[in-house]
Design a protein around this motif. Structure first.
Motif, PDB file in Angstrom:
ATOM      1  N   ALA A 281       2.561   1.489  -3.198  1.00 51.40           N
ATOM      2  CA  ALA A 281       1.046   2.187  -4.426  1.00 51.40           C
ATOM      3  C   ALA A 281       0.999   3.702  -4.424  1.00 51.40           C
TER       4      ALA A 281
ATOM      5  N   TRP B  42      -2.059  -2.033  -5.070  1.00 49.06           N
ATOM      6  CA  TRP B  42      -2.974  -2.208  -4.878  1.00 49.06           C
ATOM      7  C   TRP B  42      -3.655  -3.031  -4.511  1.00 49.06           C
TER       8      TRP B  42
ATOM      9  N   TYR C  47      -4.391  -5.857  -1.526  1.00 53.47           N
ATOM     10  CA  TYR C  47      -5.428  -5.981  -1.132  1.00 53.47           C
ATOM     11  C   TYR C  47      -6.309  -7.441  -0.981  1.00 53.47           C
TER      12      TYR C  47
ATOM     13  N   VAL D 202       0.472  -0.728  -0.210  1.00 47.73           N
ATOM     14  CA  VAL D 202      -0.103   0.050  -0.548  1.00 47.73           C
ATOM     15  C   VAL D 202       0.785   1.075   0.251  1.00 47.73           C
TER      16      VAL D 202
END
Length: 75
Positions: free
Chosen positions: A28, A53, A57, A25
């Motif tokens: 990103a 991302w 996730y 994250v």
């Protein structure tokens, strides 16, 4: 990541998967900010940021999904 661990009775320490999720994250975000400054590389950087991302996730879903859908840990 703290809430699923706490509510399922697990320890509140980050494992390697959690560290990887946070790293993805963060990376990103850095790539996304970099995209704002590179005119020729804007779209590839945005796509790269989106892929990072999505990977973060997916890692969360694979690591924490079973934890949230399963039974409470008795520890």
């Amino acid at each position: 990541t703290r809430v699923p661990r706490g509510h399922t009775g697990r320890t509140l320490s980050a494992d390697h998967l959690t560290g990887m999720i946070y790293s993805l994250v963060t990376l990103a975000g850095i790539v996304r900010i970099t995209a704002a400054f590179g005119t020729d590389w804007t779209m590839p950087l945005l796509i790269g940021s989106a892929c990072l991302w999505i990977a973060a996730y997916a890692g969360f879903m694979l690591g924490y999904g079973p934890m949230l859908l399963g039974s409470r840990d008795s520890r």
